[in-house]
Design a protein around this motif. Structure first.
Motif, PDB file in Angstrom:
ATOM      1  N   GLY A 139       0.788  -1.224   0.000  1.00 30.99           N
ATOM      2  CA  GLY A 139       0.000   0.000   0.000  1.00 30.99           C
ATOM      3  C   GLY A 139       0.817   1.269   0.000  1.00 30.99           C
ATOM      4  O   GLY A 139       0.339   2.330   0.402  1.00 30.99           O
ATOM      5  N   GLY A 140       2.078   1.186  -0.479  1.00 32.60           N
ATOM      6  CA  GLY A 140       2.941   2.360  -0.458  1.00 32.60           C
ATOM      7  C   GLY A 140       3.411   2.724   0.936  1.00 32.60           C
ATOM      8  O   GLY A 140       3.858   3.845   1.172  1.00 32.60           O
ATOM      9  N   GLY A 141       3.329   1.769   1.866  1.00 30.00           N
ATOM     10  CA  GLY A 141       3.693   2.030   3.255  1.00 30.00           C
ATOM     11  C   GLY A 141       5.152   2.411   3.421  1.00 30.00           C
ATOM     12  O   GLY A 141       6.030   1.889   2.730  1.00 30.00           O
ATOM     13  N   VAL A 142       5.411   3.309   4.365  1.00 32.87           N
ATOM     14  CA  VAL A 142       6.771   3.802   4.603  1.00 32.87           C
ATOM     15  C   VAL A 142       7.440   2.971   5.683  1.00 32.87           C
ATOM     16  O   VAL A 142       6.929   2.834   6.795  1.00 32.87           O
ATOM     17  N   LEU A 174       6.963  14.755  -5.839  1.00 33.40           N
ATOM     18  CA  LEU A 174       6.631  13.577  -5.043  1.00 33.40           C
ATOM     19  C   LEU A 174       5.321  13.006  -5.556  1.00 33.40           C
ATOM     20  O   LEU A 174       4.269  13.625  -5.407  1.00 33.40           O
ATOM     21  N   LEU A 175       5.385  11.842  -6.187  1.00 32.36           N
ATOM     22  CA  LEU A 175       4.186  11.144  -6.662  1.00 32.36           C
ATOM     23  C   LEU A 175       3.767  10.212  -5.533  1.00 32.36           C
ATOM     24  O   LEU A 175       4.257   9.083  -5.405  1.00 32.36           O
ATOM     25  N   ALA A 176       2.888  10.722  -4.680  1.00 32.24           N
ATOM     26  CA  ALA A 176       2.569  10.048  -3.424  1.00 32.24           C
ATOM     27  C   ALA A 176       1.417   9.067  -3.589  1.00 32.24           C
ATOM     28  O   ALA A 176       0.382   9.391  -4.175  1.00 32.24           O
ATOM     29  N   GLU A 177       1.604   7.885  -3.041  1.00 30.00           N
ATOM     30  CA  GLU A 177       0.523   6.903  -2.888  1.00 30.00           C
ATOM     31  C   GLU A 177       0.888   6.040  -1.697  1.00 30.00           C
ATOM     32  O   GLU A 177       1.769   5.181  -1.786  1.00 30.00           O
ATOM     33  N   SER A 178       0.225   6.265  -0.577  1.00 31.66           N
ATOM     34  CA  SER A 178       0.640   5.594   0.649  1.00 31.66           C
ATOM     35  C   SER A 178      -0.484   5.546   1.665  1.00 31.66           C
ATOM     36  O   SER A 178      -1.218   6.514   1.849  1.00 31.66           O
ATOM     37  N   GLY A 179      -0.590   4.405   2.335  1.00 34.42           N
ATOM     38  CA  GLY A 179      -1.523   4.283   3.446  1.00 34.42           C
ATOM     39  C   GLY A 179      -0.922   4.753   4.757  1.00 34.42           C
ATOM     40  O   GLY A 179      -1.589   4.738   5.784  1.00 34.42           O
ATOM     41  N   GLY A 180       0.353   5.153   4.715  1.00 34.70           N
ATOM     42  CA  GLY A 180       1.028   5.621   5.931  1.00 34.70           C
ATOM     43  C   GLY A 180       2.232   4.761   6.263  1.00 34.70           C
ATOM     44  O   GLY A 180       2.877   4.198   5.388  1.00 34.70           O
ATOM     45  N   GLY A 217      -4.640   6.372  -2.147  1.00 34.25           N
ATOM     46  CA  GLY A 217      -4.688   7.694  -1.554  1.00 34.25           C
ATOM     47  C   GLY A 217      -3.367   8.081  -0.919  1.00 34.25           C
ATOM     48  O   GLY A 217      -2.323   7.478  -1.163  1.00 34.25           O
ATOM     49  N   CYS A 218      -3.418   9.087  -0.053  1.00 33.77           N
ATOM     50  CA  CYS A 218      -2.237   9.583   0.657  1.00 33.77           C
ATOM     51  C   CYS A 218      -2.650   9.832   2.095  1.00 33.77           C
ATOM     52  O   CYS A 218      -3.288  10.842   2.400  1.00 33.77           O
ATOM     53  N   PHE A 219      -2.280   8.903   2.982  1.00 29.40           N
ATOM     54  CA  PHE A 219      -2.762   8.938   4.357  1.00 29.40           C
ATOM     55  C   PHE A 219      -1.606   8.851   5.344  1.00 29.40           C
ATOM     56  O   PHE A 219      -0.455   8.628   4.977  1.00 29.40           O
ATOM     57  N   GLY A 220      -1.946   8.996   6.621  1.00 29.63           N
ATOM     58  CA  GLY A 220      -0.968   8.859   7.683  1.00 29.63           C
ATOM     59  C   GLY A 220       0.145   9.886   7.571  1.00 29.63           C
ATOM     60  O   GLY A 220      -0.077  11.039   7.222  1.00 29.63           O
ATOM     61  N   GLY A 250      -6.828   7.206   7.882  1.00 31.75           N
ATOM     62  CA  GLY A 250      -7.657   6.562   6.887  1.00 31.75           C
ATOM     63  C   GLY A 250      -9.026   6.221   7.441  1.00 31.75           C
ATOM     64  O   GLY A 250      -9.224   6.157   8.663  1.00 31.75           O
ATOM     65  N   PRO A 251     -10.014   5.996   6.561  1.00 31.47           N
ATOM     66  CA  PRO A 251     -11.373   5.688   7.013  1.00 31.47           C
ATOM     67  C   PRO A 251     -11.448   4.488   7.953  1.00 31.47           C
ATOM     68  O   PRO A 251     -12.166   4.530   8.965  1.00 31.47           O
ATOM     69  N   GLU A 252     -10.697   3.424   7.644  1.00 31.65           N
ATOM     70  CA  GLU A 252     -10.733   2.234   8.485  1.00 31.65           C
ATOM     71  C   GLU A 252     -10.161   2.515   9.871  1.00 31.65           C
ATOM     72  O   GLU A 252     -10.634   1.982  10.877  1.00 31.65           O
ATOM     73  N   VAL A 253      -9.127   3.360   9.922  1.00 32.23           N
ATOM     74  CA  VAL A 253      -8.521   3.703  11.208  1.00 32.23           C
ATOM     75  C   VAL A 253      -9.507   4.494  12.066  1.00 32.23           C
ATOM     76  O   VAL A 253      -9.653   4.247  13.269  1.00 32.23           O
ATOM     77  N   ILE A 254     -10.206   5.437  11.461  1.00 34.19           N
ATOM     78  CA  ILE A 254     -11.183   6.237  12.206  1.00 34.19           C
ATOM     79  C   ILE A 254     -12.305   5.357  12.732  1.00 34.19           C
ATOM     80  O   ILE A 254     -12.712   5.458  13.900  1.00 34.19           O
ATOM     81  N   GLU A 255     -12.799   4.464  11.877  1.00 37.88           N
ATOM     82  CA  GLU A 255     -13.884   3.578  12.299  1.00 37.88           C
ATOM     83  C   GLU A 255     -13.437   2.663  13.426  1.00 37.88           C
ATOM     84  O   GLU A 255     -14.170   2.444  14.403  1.00 37.88           O
ATOM     85  N   ALA A 256     -12.204   2.113  13.305  1.00 36.14           N
ATOM     86  CA  ALA A 256     -11.709   1.203  14.335  1.00 36.14           C
ATOM     87  C   ALA A 256     -11.505   1.914  15.671  1.00 36.14           C
ATOM     88  O   ALA A 256     -11.710   1.332  16.739  1.00 36.14           O
TER      89      ALA A 256
END
Length: 305
Positions: free
Chosen positions: A80-83, A108-114, A153-156, A180-186
């Motif tokens: 997921g483009g994680g760092v 910076l061509l960003a695509e990362s879940g964090g 997307g570009c999150f975290g 991210g949406p899943e993090v907020i819901e959790a």
């Protein structure tokens, strides 16, 4: 990769290197630490997790409309483009080299879940180093421009990094946020945010919302040619505007404070757009990027200027 009518190519469906090939001048990208060097994450190997020979990011130098630029493109198909440690070090490296060699801009061509949970501490440290490096490059007078349009997307931490750059270009299907949406819901429950509600997710984090509220500077269609054109314009504008000063930071904070007041308590995107002065806000989700570009309120446009 989707190609439909008039050679339109979806930016979202391209890989990181395909995006570089389309956005940059043809054949100009020279990669540093390519997959053949096999610089991989030691943490993933210790955990028995598959690695990637470029650790999910391509960095190098290239040309953009004959301007020399340094670039970094995250690969969303790998974790997921994680760092992680190596991924972050490559981002820091290209920025620090920019301080030495002084290209005309950094893209910076960003695509990362964090940050990757597998190497969370190393990833968090790496993101903080990337943020510092971005600000150092900007302080040296070298524009840093972020392009966001990938499926992840570009999150975290990368969401914070993106907002540290001079300018942000997003597609109408791109997404940008801290959590991210899943993090907020959790963390807060489905009553707070239903991550399965795709319309809600895009109203809250999508390119249209970010453009209307002044969080991104250019809104484009999901088309590699549109991203190239916007990148050229962003580099040109960033070179002559938005200085990195205490005064500019205070102005941005004042704009964000005014938006918070306008939002009220628990205002959803549709209500917020209306409160910000967007005409016929209920129609925004069905409009294309070109139509939305003419609807941004003056206050948001000033914040992004």
């Amino acid at each position: 990769m989707k190609n439909s009518g008039a050679r339109r190519i979806s930016y979202a469906e391209c890989s990181a290197r395909e995006r570089l090939g389309h956005v940059l001048d043809a054949g100009s990208f020279h990669e540093w630490l390519p997959p053949s060097k096999r610089v991989t994450s030691p943490h993933l190997a210790q955990l028995g997790v598959p690695t990637s020979f470029d650790d999910g990011v391509a960095i190098g130098r290239a040309r953009l409309q004959e301007r020399e630029v340094f670039v970094a493109a995250q690969e969303g198909a790998f974790m997921g483009g994680g760092v992680g440690e190596v991924h972050g070090a490559k981002l820091v490296g290209v920025l620090r080299r920019a301080l030495r060699d002084r290209p005309q801009a950094v893209l910076l061509l960003a695509e990362s879940g964090g940050v990757r949970l597998h190497e969370a501490n190393a990833g968090l440290i790496a993101v903080s180093e990337v943020m510092r490096a971005v600000l150092d490059v900007r302080a040296a007078g070298i524009p840093v421009v972020t392009l966001i349009g990938g499926a992840n997307g570009c999150f975290g931490g990368m969401g914070i990094v993106a907002r540290c750059t001079d300018r942000i270009v997003m597609s109408d299907i791109g997404r940008l946020a801290m959590s991210g949406p899943e993090v907020i819901e959790a963390s807060h429950g489905v009553e707070e945010f239903d991550a399965r509600d795709r319309a809600l997710v895009w109203r809250t984090t999508g390119g249209k919302h970010r453009f209307l509220t002044g969080d991104c500077d250019a809104l484009v269609e999901d088309d590699v040619r549109a991203f190239r054109a916007a990148a050229i314009q962003a580099v040109t504008r960033a070179a002559t505007s938005r200085p990195l000063t205490l005064d500019s930071l205070e102005q941005e904070h004042a704009g964000l404070a005014a938006r918070l007041v306008a939002a009220g308590s628990g205002a959803e995107a549709l209500a917020l757009w209306a409160q910000l002065g967007v005409p016929d806000a209920a129609r925004i989700p069905e409009l294309g990027a070109a139509a939305v570009r003419g609807l941004r309120p003056s206050a948001s446009a000033a914040l992004a200027a």
